[in-house]
Motif scaffolding. Structure first.
Motif, PDB file in Angstrom:
ATOM      1  N   GLU A  50       0.848  -1.196   0.000  1.00  0.00           N
ATOM      2  CA  GLU A  50       0.000   0.000   0.000  1.00  0.00           C
ATOM      3  C   GLU A  50       0.884   1.247   0.000  1.00  0.00           C
ATOM      4  OE1 GLU A  50      -3.182  -0.055  -0.274  1.00  0.00           O
ATOM      5  OE2 GLU A  50      -3.495  -2.204  -0.013  1.00  0.00           O
ATOM      6  N   PRO A  51       0.431   2.333  -0.643  1.00  0.00           N
ATOM      7  CA  PRO A  51       1.236   3.561  -0.622  1.00  0.00           C
ATOM      8  C   PRO A  51       1.195   4.210   0.757  1.00  0.00           C
ATOM      9  CG  PRO A  51      -0.872   3.980  -1.651  1.00  0.00           C
ATOM     10  CD  PRO A  51      -0.819   2.501  -1.381  1.00  0.00           C
TER      11      PRO A  51
ATOM     12  N   ARG B 131       0.235   6.861   3.070  1.00  0.00           N
ATOM     13  CA  ARG B 131      -0.851   7.844   2.988  1.00  0.00           C
ATOM     14  C   ARG B 131      -0.360   9.218   3.434  1.00  0.00           C
ATOM     15  NH1 ARG B 131      -3.972   6.233  -0.806  1.00  0.00           N
ATOM     16  NH2 ARG B 131      -4.506   4.052  -0.564  1.00  0.00           N
TER      17      ARG B 131
ATOM     18  N   ARG C 194       0.450  12.018 -14.950  1.00  0.00           N
ATOM     19  CA  ARG C 194       1.588  11.106 -14.803  1.00  0.00           C
ATOM     20  C   ARG C 194       2.959  11.763 -14.993  1.00  0.00           C
ATOM     21  NH1 ARG C 194       3.196   6.440 -14.134  1.00  0.00           N
ATOM     22  NH2 ARG C 194       1.208   5.384 -13.991  1.00  0.00           N
TER      23      ARG C 194
ATOM     24  N   VAL D 245       4.138  13.415 -11.838  1.00  0.00           N
ATOM     25  CA  VAL D 245       4.433  12.456 -10.763  1.00  0.00           C
ATOM     26  C   VAL D 245       5.710  11.679 -11.089  1.00  0.00           C
ATOM     27  CG1 VAL D 245       3.582  10.390  -9.579  1.00  0.00           C
ATOM     28  CG2 VAL D 245       2.034  12.305 -10.054  1.00  0.00           C
ATOM     29  N   ASP D 246       5.868  11.308 -12.356  1.00  0.00           N
ATOM     30  CA  ASP D 246       7.065  10.554 -12.746  1.00  0.00           C
ATOM     31  C   ASP D 246       8.343  11.355 -12.531  1.00  0.00           C
ATOM     32  OD1 ASP D 246       5.500   8.448 -13.421  1.00  0.00           O
ATOM     33  OD2 ASP D 246       5.705   8.665 -15.594  1.00  0.00           O
TER      34      ASP D 246
ATOM     35  N   GLY E 205       8.793  13.115 -10.025  1.00  0.00           N
ATOM     36  CA  GLY E 205       8.989  13.210  -8.581  1.00  0.00           C
ATOM     37  C   GLY E 205       8.540  14.543  -8.012  1.00  0.00           C
TER      38      GLY E 205
ATOM     39  N   PRO F  20       3.052   9.779  -5.788  1.00  0.00           N
ATOM     40  CA  PRO F  20       2.125   8.964  -6.589  1.00  0.00           C
ATOM     41  C   PRO F  20       0.674   9.029  -6.118  1.00  0.00           C
ATOM     42  CG  PRO F  20       4.124   7.721  -6.127  1.00  0.00           C
ATOM     43  CD  PRO F  20       4.215   8.991  -5.337  1.00  0.00           C
ATOM     44  N   THR F  21       0.467   9.308  -4.826  1.00  0.00           N
ATOM     45  CA  THR F  21      -0.907   9.393  -4.311  1.00  0.00           C
ATOM     46  C   THR F  21      -1.628  10.636  -4.827  1.00  0.00           C
ATOM     47  OG1 THR F  21       0.059  10.369  -2.339  1.00  0.00           O
ATOM     48  CG2 THR F  21      -0.600   8.056  -2.201  1.00  0.00           C
TER      49      THR F  21
ATOM     50  N   GLN G 262      -1.542  11.402  -8.100  1.00  0.00           N
ATOM     51  CA  GLN G 262      -1.690  11.221  -9.547  1.00  0.00           C
ATOM     52  C   GLN G 262      -3.130  10.883  -9.912  1.00  0.00           C
ATOM     53  OE1 GLN G 262       0.894   8.304 -11.472  1.00  0.00           O
ATOM     54  NE2 GLN G 262      -0.690   8.011 -13.005  1.00  0.00           N
TER      55      GLN G 262
ATOM     56  N   SER H  96      -4.483   4.781 -13.980  1.00  0.00           N
ATOM     57  CA  SER H  96      -3.551   4.040 -13.129  1.00  0.00           C
ATOM     58  C   SER H  96      -3.247   4.788 -11.836  1.00  0.00           C
ATOM     59  CB  SER H  96      -2.251   3.758 -13.880  1.00  0.00           C
ATOM     60  OG  SER H  96      -1.651   4.973 -14.272  1.00  0.00           O
ATOM     61  N   GLY H  97      -3.868   5.932 -11.655  1.00  0.00           N
ATOM     62  CA  GLY H  97      -3.678   6.674 -10.406  1.00  0.00           C
ATOM     63  C   GLY H  97      -4.967   6.693  -9.606  1.00  0.00           C
ATOM     64  N   MET H  98      -5.430   7.870  -9.266  1.00  0.00           N
ATOM     65  CA  MET H  98      -6.664   8.012  -8.502  1.00  0.00           C
ATOM     66  C   MET H  98      -7.812   8.406  -9.439  1.00  0.00           C
ATOM     67  SD  MET H  98      -5.739   7.397  -5.404  1.00  0.00           S
ATOM     68  CE  MET H  98      -4.280   7.360  -4.370  1.00  0.00           C
TER      69      MET H  98
END
Lengths: 325, 257
Positions: free
Chosen positions: A192-193, A195, A237, A240-241, A243, A247-248, A250, A254-256
């Motif tokens: 899990e990421p 939080r 993306r 986020v890629d 940095g 990632p939470t 995004q 494939s994100g949120m």
């Protein structure tokens, strides 16, 4: 004539994915009631949400100790002989992290063509055509498919809202010998990421930045605007890629998946993967200097201008409004 | 650990895309190219693995466009060996061509791990990474966000990304091909001075590719820009005017109180 369409079923953490449902809907649409739709399920189907499998005519449950673990390579390999020996015209795979592995691997195992990023499949007068959307949605390619079988990886959202008739829904079971399982890749568990303080799926106002923000230092401008609006910053993306955001934060398939009251998209082109994560927002406003950016197709309001000109003006107008109030 | 990273040039989407008059392809003469982002991450992950566990990183690319500049930059980042595959065509190699050529080259290179971007925005007929893995009969995991040593029985661990930033922990036997989405850290920045120094010192090795282009397995009928279907109501005027109009809309919609 389409004889048979195969759909590999993805079960992600106890539920059949939306990507699989879309693939089954696409199969029913393309098969047009004539071609048999066969769904392969890896391991025992989940307890709930299996009504989607009724879109298939036959549901083949592959049974073995490991077969249900999400190892795309081993799972794709299990279908090689089953597809090669059974008059399959098409294999349709939904777009997901799993599908992105299964589809090309299966095409490789079958020595079959792969058509990816497919948004429409048309079958008329025994000619099969597909339209693919590539280059982050900025280019379309029409292709004619002559090889059987062909593996098609669908674009997310392509068949999400189509109404189709269910199939026969007959379930069969097949035991897979342990020796058929390719054990060179092994699934060990989910991580899990971490939080954060902000859960963007719960925010009412989201200010989202894309590649157009240029560099990390410019994020400060957007954070300032989000603060003025009373919202949170998230990203596509590329951001986020790099940095620049965790990632939470995004947004995308494939994100949120987010549904805020306001989604302010800044410097975002509107790639299909991103749009899948935000298209249901109540109000979408996009700022992008490219008038042709696909984001304007999904936005309610658009501003075709340089974000570095618009953001300060917007902040100024918001502050002035607050002072008036 | 010998790692081979594959890098490709793709159309730069910051620039407008131009299609040929025949609508059968992109107009390559008018296309600006850039390093495929996930390939950039693949190289970064390879260098990070070398720095952490030791080993050797090679990079392979087709000799197309301004690839030399990209390779100098990667050499400056810490790549040990650079291999350029000859390519004399006007358009970049398609995914099947990449997979086919590399499946012949990789067995000659004593490689434990191939890393390649799991996507490129022009890939739609084939995907190079998984199809290379099938050709080599090596295991494959794609959509990977970080790799580390330390699996059971000498395996390595790849972290495969799922929605919501969830990661699947996958143990992989080597040799293997991994499709990298993002590296454990963003690609490092290298100053121009180091790139210039690398350009003076790096020596390219060369490899051949089959003379004939692999024909796509499906018939391409038309390549075109999407019709302009703007559903958005466009706000026009000066920055101050559009900003004020937007504030009014937000008030009317109850977003602002």
């Amino acid at each position: 004539m389409i004889r048979r369409i195969v759909v590999p079923v993805e079960v992600y953490r106890g539920h059949i994915t939306e990507a699989t449902r879309e693939a089954l809907v696409a199969a029913r649409t393309v098969g047009n009631g004539v071609g048999e739709v066969v769904a392969y399920v890896y391991g025992e189907p989940p307890a709930e949400g299996t009504d989607v499998l009724e879109l298939a005519d036959r549901i083949i449950v592959l049974e073995d100790g490991q077969v249900g673990t999400p190892v795309a390579m081993a799972q794709a390999k299990l279908l090689r002989e089953r597809i090669a020996s059974s008059d399959v015209d098409l294999v349709l795979v939904g777009s997901s992290s799993w599908g992105w592995d299964v589809a090309p691997l299966l095409a490789g195992f079958l020595s079959a063509p792969l058509v990816a990023n497919c948004q429409v499949i048309q079958h008329a007068e025994d000619v099969l055509k597909a339209t693919c959307r590539i280059c982050a949605g900025k280019l379309l390619v029409d292709v004619e498919i002559t090889n059987k079988p062909t593996v098609i990886l669908l674009l997310p959202g392509s068949y999400a809202h189509r109404e189709v008739q269910p199939g026969k829904g007959v379930m069969e079971r097949e035991r897979v010998p342990a020796s058929d399982w390719d054990a060179r890749v092994e699934f060990k568990g989910w991580l899990e990421p971490e939080r954060e303080d902000i859960d963007i799926t719960q925010e009412e106002i989201l200010v989202t930045v894309g590649r157009g923000i240029g560099q990390q230092e410019n994020l400060e401008l957007v954070e300032d605007l989000a603060k003025t609006l009373g919202g949170a910053v998230c990203g596509s993306r590329p951001v986020v890629d790099q940095g620049w955001l965790p990632p939470t934060r995004q947004v995308g398939k494939s994100g949120m998946i987010v549904k805020p009251k306001l989604y302010l998209a800044i410097g975002i082109s509107g790639a299909p993967e991103h749009v899948e994560g935000m298209k249901d927002a109540e109000l979408i406003v996009a700022i992008n200097r490219d008038e042709q950016a696909p984001i304007f197709d999904v936005a309610h309001y658009g501003i075709a201008a340089d974000l570095f000109d618009v953001i300060p003006a917007l902040k100024e107008a918001l502050v002035a409004r607050r002072q008036e109030a | 650990m010998n790692i081979l990273a594959v890098v490709r040039l793709v159309p730069d989407l910051v620039e407008p895309l131009v299609v040929t008059a025949e609508e059968d392809n992109l107009n390559w003469d008018q296309t600006a190219f850039t390093l495929n982002e996930s390939d950039d991450h693949a190289v970064e992950e390879a260098i990070l693995l070398k720095e952490k566990y030791g080993g050797h990183v090679s990079v392979v690319a087709f000799d197309f466009g301004d690839i030399d500049q990209v390779l100098y930059m990667l050499a400056a980042k810490g790549v040990d060996r650079v291999i350029k595959i000859s390519w004399s065509h006007d358009e970049p190699p398609n995914s099947l061509e990449v997979a086919r050529t590399l499946s012949r080259l990789v067995p000659k290179l004593n490689v434990d791990l191939v890393v390649i971007g799991c996507q490129s925005h022009t890939e739609f007929l084939g995907m190079a990474g998984p199809q290379l893995a099938v050709a080599l009969n090596w295991p494959y995991v794609g959509v990977v966000r970080g790799v580390q040593e330390g699996g059971t029985a000498g395996r390595w661990t790849a972290f495969k990304e799922y929605p919501g930033a969830v990661l699947a922990q996958m143990e992989v036997s080597l040799p293997a091909v991994l499709g990298i989405l993002t590296a454990s850290q963003p690609p490092r920045y290298v100053p121009v001075s180091r790139i210039r120094a690398a350009a003076q010192s790096v020596r390219f090795e060369t490899a051949d590719t089959p003379a004939e282009i692999e024909e796509p397995p499906v018939k391409i009928q038309r390549v075109y820009l999407p019709p302009a279907v703007t559903h958005a109501e466009m706000l026009t005027g000066s920055e101050a005017e559009v900003a004020q109009r937007l504030v009014d809309i937000l008030l009317a919609r109850g977003v602002l109180k």
